[in-house]
Design an enzyme around this catalytic site. Structure first.
Site: not given
Ligand code: PMP
Length: 407
Positions: A124, A201, A204, A227, A365
């Site tokens: 991401h 990270d 998910q 999430k 993203c």
């Molecule tokens: N990493 C992953 C794999 C994600 O899916 C997301 C959220 N789409 C993020 C990071 C970023 O999370 P946040 O916007 O809550 O900081």
């Protein structure tokens, strides 16, 4: 294993009984943000109505009470991810902030000109951009672990990619686009064999898998509350205590110091030194309540139910001519990205929305993943423990209807 009583669970989510464009809402967008069950909302409301004050602020009974609730939530997080100590749990605004914290403290100290930062091909942007910014500042190099067409990392190349210049590995536990569950334990072991720390990270992963940071031996593990059936505005950085103790503080201000004088300021021990200013107290307490809720349902039951939905939805969507699923890894979480010949993913997303089906369309993203699969975007359905096979059927009918409309 007793199965999840989904009908009962759904009563905890008022949004699920909403009508959207004349149709019952089908919420298949939990990978963007999960829904909060009523007990979580109620716990936060109680804090806001009856308990609201600041934490770590002296002797008032109310402040001590708020501090207790807030720190109890930290302990719930510790237990939930199997960390050894609450000193290893840093509150942040979310995964993004957790990773920026590591890049700008640990990274800034460790990474010098010519050093390497190793990331996976399915990160991401949150686990790319902070490292790119650091690499630019330091004159360091980003390297990438490639993946195959199924969306599985090619770990044959890992030992070669890990050099004596590699200062950190960043890898996503579960891909938000492809659903791939990466073998992070193996990646961590192989990085450690070369003395390289690893940031995972877990944004998910925590909603779907039982995570044990000690078993993984992760150096850093980041995730977001929203999430995980909790609120926005709160997230977690787990870091091994030895790392956190060695890292310089990040934001400066109140709440993170031991003493301040014009000559010299000294800082609190971890995690305090990373938590300047007034934190999102209600959100932290809400995240604690979300963990209670998930544990009461049973993480294994949640995983089994979501796996059933994944298998069923994959089978049904695969039967649609012209539809291609991106991400066919053997080990997958309940996230399905797809493209359909002749229909832009945004149009598909809008048509599904018209049928009450909430999905995400876009690059998620993760633009390098789009480039890797040569698509501009995908439509993504993500399934949570409150979803049903009937809702999968609604999704499939809505996709078929969209295809008919376009032909
Ligand atoms: N990493 C992953 C794999 C994600 O899916 C997301 C959220 N789409 C993020 C990071 C970023 O999370 P946040 O916007 O809550 O900081």
């Amino acid at each position: 294993l007793k199965t999840l009583d989904v009908a009962a669970v759904r009563k905890d989510f008022p949004l699920l009984s909403r009508i959207l464009h004349g149709k019952p809402v089908v919420y298949l967008d939990s990978a963007v943000s999960g829904q909060m069950p009523v007990p979580v909302i109620d716990r936060m409301t109680r804090y806001q109505r009856e308990e609201h004050t600041n934490v770590h602020r002296g002797v008032s009974t109310l402040s001590q009470e708020a501090t207790d609730f807030y720190e109890a939530a930290r302990e719930k997080v510790r237990r939930f991810i199997g960390a050894g100590s609450v000193k290893e749990i840093v509150w942040t605004r979310g995964t993004t902030e957790s990773i920026n914290l590591v890049a700008q403290t640990f990274g800034r100290t460790a990474v010098k000109a010519g050093d390497e930062i190793l990331l996976s091909a399915m990160e991401h942007h949150a686990n790319i951009v902070p490292w790119q910014m650091l690499a630019e500042e330091k004159g360091a190099v980003l390297k990438v672990i490639p993946m195959n067409d199924a969306g599985e990392l090619l770990l044959d190349s890992l030992d070669e990619l890990l050099t004596e210049r590699t200062k950190i590995v960043g890898v996503v536990h579960v891909s938000n686009v492809l659903g791939t569950v990466n073998p992070v334990k193996e990646i961590i072991a192989r990085a450690h064999a070369k003395g390289v720390p690893v940031l995972v990270d877990g944004a998910q992963a925590v909603p779907h898998l039982q995570v044990d940071v000690k078993d993984l031996d992760a150096d850093f593990y980041a995730f977001s509350g929203h999430k995980l059936s909790g609120p926005t505005g709160i997230g977690v950085l787990y870091g091994k205590l030895a790392h956190l103790e060695a890292m310089p503080p990040w934001h400066g201000g109140g709440n993170m110091i031991r003493s301040v004088s014009w000559e010299k300021t000294t800082y609190m021990a971890a995690p305090g030194k990373f938590e300047a200013g007034t934190p999102p107290i209600a959100a932290a307490i809400g995240l604690g309540a979300a963990i209670d809720y998930l544990e009461a349902l049973g993480l294994d039951r949640i995983a089994a139910h979501e796996h059933d939905l994944l298998v069923y939805a994959t089978e049904r969507l695969t039967g649609i001519p012209g539809l291609r699923i991106l991400g066919t890894a053997k080990d997958k979480a309940s996230v399905i990205s797809f493209v359909v010949d002749g229909i832009h993913p945004h149009d598909m997303g809008s048509l599904l929305d018209g049928e009450g089906v909430v999905v995400r369309a876009g690059h998620h993203c993760a633009q390098p993943v789009m480039t890797r699969f040569k698509v501009p975007a995908t439509t993504r359905a993500s399934f949570a423990y409150f979803n049903t096979r009937d809702e999968v059927d609604v999704l499939v009918s809505a996709v078929e209807k969209a295809i008919e409309l376009f032909q």
